[in-house]
Design an enzyme around this catalytic site. Sequence first.
Site, PDB file in Angstrom:
ATOM      1  N   HIS A 115       9.824  -0.279   9.244  1.00  0.00           N
ATOM      2  CA  HIS A 115       8.720  -1.294   9.198  1.00  0.00           C
ATOM      3  C   HIS A 115       8.724  -2.130   7.977  1.00  0.00           C
ATOM      4  O   HIS A 115       9.284  -3.254   8.311  1.00  0.00           O
ATOM      5  CB  HIS A 115       7.325  -0.498   9.261  1.00  0.00           C
ATOM      6  CG  HIS A 115       6.796   0.261  10.531  1.00  0.00           C
ATOM      7  ND1 HIS A 115       6.866  -0.352  11.500  1.00  0.00           N
ATOM      8  CD2 HIS A 115       6.594   1.556  10.718  1.00  0.00           C
ATOM      9  CE1 HIS A 115       6.813   0.546  12.655  1.00  0.00           C
ATOM     10  NE2 HIS A 115       6.421   1.633  11.988  1.00  0.00           N
TER      11      HIS A 115
ATOM     12  N   ASP B  40       0.785  -1.291   0.103  1.00  0.00           N
ATOM     13  CA  ASP B  40      -0.109  -0.002  -0.184  1.00  0.00           C
ATOM     14  C   ASP B  40       0.928   1.341   0.109  1.00  0.00           C
ATOM     15  O   ASP B  40       0.954   2.070   0.947  1.00  0.00           O
ATOM     16  CB  ASP B  40      -0.975   0.224   1.118  1.00  0.00           C
ATOM     17  CG  ASP B  40      -0.369   0.025   2.583  1.00  0.00           C
ATOM     18  OD1 ASP B  40       1.012  -0.669   2.548  1.00  0.00           O
ATOM     19  OD2 ASP B  40      -0.963   0.516   3.599  1.00  0.00           O
TER      20      ASP B  40
HETATM   21  C1  BDR Z   1       2.542  -0.307   8.622  1.00  0.00           C
HETATM   22  O1  BDR Z   1       1.580   0.574   8.679  1.00  0.00           O
HETATM   23  C2  BDR Z   1       1.826   1.481   7.443  1.00  0.00           C
HETATM   24  O2  BDR Z   1       1.595   2.795   7.704  1.00  0.00           O
HETATM   25  C3  BDR Z   1       3.326   1.318   6.742  1.00  0.00           C
HETATM   26  O3  BDR Z   1       3.415   1.210   5.504  1.00  0.00           O
HETATM   27  C4  BDR Z   1       3.756  -0.095   7.543  1.00  0.00           C
HETATM   28  O4  BDR Z   1       3.168  -1.133   6.475  1.00  0.00           O
HETATM   29  C5  BDR Z   1       3.300  -0.251  10.150  1.00  0.00           C
HETATM   30  O5  BDR Z   1       2.295  -0.008  11.021  1.00  0.00           O
HETATM   31 CA    CA Z   2       3.061  -0.637   4.104  1.00  0.00          CA
END
Ligand code: BDR
Ligand code: CA
Length: 327
Positions: A252, A21
């Site tokens: 992340h 995403d």
């Molecule tokens: C996840 O949430 C999204 O905002 C980031 O892309 C990542 O996949 C982190 O909690």
């Molecule tokens: Ca993500």
Amino acid sequence: MGARLNRVGERRPRKILIDTDPGIDDAMAIFYALESPELDVVGLTTVFGNAHTDVTTRNALRLLEIAGRTDIPVARGADRPLAMEYRGPVPFVHGDDGMGNTVLDAPTTRPIATAAHRFIVETVMAHPGEITLVPLGPLTNVAAALAAEPTLAQHLAGIVLMGGNAFCGGNASPGAEANIINDPEAADAVFAAPCDIVMAGLDVTEQTLMTNADLARYRRGTTPAAAHVAAITPFYANFYRHRLGLDGIHVHDSTCISYLLAPQHYTWVEHPVCVDTGDSVCRGKTLAALRGVTDREVAWSGRRDVRILTGVDDRAVVELELARMGC
Ligand code: BDR
Ligand code: CA
């Protein structure tokens, strides 16, 4: 889980299919994977999450154009969760355009006609035992693929996903992590799948700090991909500074790529996982069965252990990512 040996002992890149995403940290992870010869990115599938699916699909196409990898197909996926309304984009984290308000040119390429979940099924079944799914967003497309092809899990090499929080609080609510809370029903179905699953959740990603000094190194890179990361990350770092007082960002989505390349930099525990799909304050929390499962714990029964990453040599993985990006 890095490159594997073929029958004559040559190293073969591991085929990965990234469900995403994008999203600033998704963009970083996608470029990192593309710059890693141990990995063969066979496709991107898109999903709502950080932004609407129209936006994340446009970004996925543009990212591949920036990287000069328009040979990689993009399949558009779900624009809402399985069993609830989309909670909505997070422009305060990723910008209105999902790219830190850098306002990319419109892509000249287009997604393929096949829907994301069908593309996942077709790709996995065409390469049985070879595809590792790398979900970096809500798990809607992956759950839909598992439902569409009941033998899919047995034909996967595994799933290495960013999401969840087993031993710490959430980031999208006090109880839950963003990708899981965006579709708890889908996530619960995925954690029930009978295949190897690695969970790179907040337990480990919030221990991985890419400092502002590290981020500044992207400006030294000579590739369009490095220049793009240099352009989009100030917005993201600003969010972390204001929200958490951090000097830098939590890593992340790139954690999945680092784990695939260098699992020796991580530690983990293994337990079955289910997701709170109720309406309590903990909706979307990933619950690990730490002391085993008796007949009374039906929510976990029959589930295989999930490898939950809990520790990291964060300097090692940050340096690896920067090195791959030529920074
Ligand atoms: C996840 O949430 C999204 O905002 C980031 O892309 C990542 O996949 C982190 O909690
Ligand atoms: Ca993500």
